[in-house]
Enzyme design. Structure first.
Site, short mmCIF file in Angstrom:
data_model
loop_
_atom_site.label_atom_id
_atom_site.label_comp_id
_atom_site.label_asym_id
_atom_site.label_seq_id
_atom_site.Cartn_x
_atom_site.Cartn_y
_atom_site.Cartn_z
N LYS A 113 20.46 4.65 -24.77
CA LYS A 113 21.30 5.40 -25.49
C LYS A 113 22.72 5.44 -24.83
CE LYS A 113 18.11 9.03 -27.37
NZ LYS A 113 17.73 10.50 -27.50
N LYS A 198 10.64 1.79 -31.90
CA LYS A 198 9.99 3.25 -32.26
C LYS A 198 10.73 4.03 -33.32
CE LYS A 198 12.05 6.69 -29.40
NZ LYS A 198 12.06 8.18 -29.09
N LYS A 201 14.77 9.60 -34.72
CA LYS A 201 15.69 10.45 -35.21
C LYS A 201 17.10 9.63 -35.60
CE LYS A 201 14.05 14.55 -34.02
NZ LYS A 201 14.35 14.85 -32.35
N1 AQP Z 1 8.37 7.25 -32.52
C1 AQP Z 1 7.59 8.24 -31.72
N2 AQP Z 1 6.41 7.91 -31.77
C2 AQP Z 1 5.40 8.96 -31.04
N3 AQP Z 1 5.90 10.11 -30.52
C3 AQP Z 1 7.24 10.20 -30.82
N4 AQP Z 1 8.34 11.34 -30.22
C4 AQP Z 1 9.59 10.87 -30.73
N5 AQP Z 1 9.46 9.72 -31.37
C5 AQP Z 1 8.00 9.53 -31.58
C6 AQP Z 1 7.85 12.66 -29.37
O1 AQP Z 1 8.26 13.48 -30.09
C7 AQP Z 1 8.59 14.55 -29.29
C8 AQP Z 1 9.93 15.19 -29.32
O2 AQP Z 1 10.81 14.26 -29.37
P1 AQP Z 1 12.56 14.55 -29.24
O3 AQP Z 1 13.05 14.99 -30.45
O4 AQP Z 1 12.47 15.55 -28.01
O5 AQP Z 1 13.03 13.54 -28.46
P2 AQP Z 1 13.34 11.97 -28.90
O6 AQP Z 1 12.37 10.98 -28.31
O7 AQP Z 1 14.88 12.00 -28.83
O8 AQP Z 1 13.00 11.99 -30.63
P3 AQP Z 1 13.49 10.63 -31.28
O9 AQP Z 1 13.46 10.93 -32.62
O10 AQP Z 1 12.83 9.26 -31.01
O11 AQP Z 1 15.12 10.80 -31.10
P4 AQP Z 1 16.15 9.67 -30.78
O12 AQP Z 1 16.56 9.10 -31.90
O13 AQP Z 1 17.05 10.72 -30.30
O14 AQP Z 1 15.54 8.97 -29.50
C9 AQP Z 1 8.23 13.73 -27.82
O15 AQP Z 1 7.17 14.37 -27.29
C10 AQP Z 1 8.46 12.31 -28.09
O16 AQP Z 1 7.58 11.91 -27.08
#
Ligand code: AQP
Length: 334
Positions: A113, A198, A201
């Site tokens: 990030k 992966k 968001k």
């Molecule tokens: N692609 C994924 N597959 C399985 N599990 C996932 N999680 C996130 N993406 C995947 C799980 O969702 C929970 C909450 O995630 P979060 O919103 O706190 O964090 P994050 O990892 O920032 O979500 P994103 O969508 O991946 O956001 P960005 O784009 O900011 O990186 C966690 O348990 C996570 O493991």
């Protein structure tokens, strides 16, 4: 002996997608009746990347409503908002002071990030895993159900526990060592436009993810346009075919069928036959969640009361742990 405790959370940083649902929330729902559960909307984490202040409160409510819509049951689980319990920020500061800097600079999520943000990267992003450790440790959680991407942060949390107890515990375990709970299937849902990345968001392309609140039209469009390969016959676990593995896994998880059933059903299929099947399955699986979500959002007073009650219950436990940590560190309290 009482039930073991679970803590987990999701950031209110936009729409929840199938990765968040299948990697985390669905697993919370499936095991909640066996544990004492604390599910948090981690809004302090949401500002570690640039955010829109006018969206934060609304996104926080939407995420909490999604927890209820996905099946979190208040009979077993407490839902609350991280910023409503000030002990999270306070414990994060205390843990900061015992966490070596190089533990944080080694974190993959920070590196990835930070690269995207260049010189503007904030200290908060570096410190994200310490805040996450504070979240978990305040509740003396036994288990933390998360997706695969959070595994490294959980290991860091465990290292912080060992260090704290060793340096300040005087023989007692002030902080409990939590175990990650990472299910094999769905632990890493991949992007629809690149099966090696992966689902996330923050991907600039909306076509890369299916959000749990997407309309049938949006789901249809995204699956129609998703990346596939020119091979006939669909199989799991072929490293040369990451998109194929991902889409079959989505079908398996959303249909509730076993891996063997899906492997047999899809062995001779082409994409032209499989895509409509996956589309229909995804629409049907998400429909009850979307209906419940609308019901919850239409009753704002209800959601507010859930979060008020959640704050109260969470605060009681969190403040107790914070007190023990401060005492161990040598602070006095009148
Ligand atoms: N692609 C994924 N597959 C399985 N599990 C996932 N999680 C996130 N993406 C995947 C799980 O969702 C929970 C909450 O995630 P979060 O919103 O706190 O964090 P994050 O990892 O920032 O979500 P994103 O969508 O991946 O956001 P960005 O784009 O900011 O990186 C966690 O348990 C996570 O493991």
């Amino acid at each position: 002996m009482g039930r073991q405790r679970i803590f987990s959370g999701v950031q209110p940083t936009g729409n929840l997608h199938l990765g968040n649902y299948l990697g985390a929330i669905r697993n919370w729902v499936e095991i909640q009746d066996q544990f004492d559960n604390y599910f948090c909307v981690v809004d302090l984490h949401a500002i570690t990347v640039p955010h829109k202040s006018e969206m934060l409160a609304q996104d926080t409510y939407k995420t909490a409503a999604s927890y209820l819509a996905c099946g979190i049951d208040l009979q077993y689980s407490t839902i609350f908002v991280q910023s409503h319990v000030s002990a999270h920020s306070e414990l994060a500061w205390l843990l900061n002071c015992i966490t070596p800097l190089n533990w944080l600079t080694d974190m993959i999520q920070f590196k990835e990030k930070a690269l995207k943000q260049g010189e503007n990267v904030g200290v908060g992003l570096l410190d994200y895993p310490v805040l996450m450790a504070a979240d978990i440790l305040l509740y003396q959680a036994d288990k933390v159900p998360v997706g695969e991407d959070q595994k490294q942060h959980l290991e860091l949390t465990r290292d912080i526990v060992d260090r704290f107890n060793h340096q300040f515990g005087k023989g007692s375990k002030v902080l409990k060592l939590p175990d990650p709970l990472i299910r094999k299937e769905g632990a890493r849902v991949m992007s629809l436009t690149d099966g090696t990345k992966k689902m996330s968001k923050s991907d600039p392309s909306e076509l890369s993810r299916i959000n749990i609140l997407d309309s049938p039209e949006e789901i249809t469009k995204k699956i129609k346009r998703c990346k596939t390969d020119p091979v006939k016959g669909l199989v799991f676990d072929d490293p040369e075919r990451p998109e194929c593995n991902n889409l079959l896994t989505l079908y398996m998880l959303l249909s509730g069928k076993t891996k063997e059933e899906v492997a047999t059903e899809c062995a001779d299929m082409g994409w032209g036959q499989f895509k409509p099947l996956l589309t229909e399955t995804a629409i049907n699986a998400l429909k009850p969640i979307q209906d419940k979500y609308q019901d919850v959002m239409n009753e704002k007073g209800y959601l507010e009361s859930v979060l008020r009650e959640g704050r109260q219950k969470a605060s009681e436990i969190a403040n107790q742990t914070l007190k023990q940590v401060k005492a161990a560190l040598g602070y006095s309290m009148p």
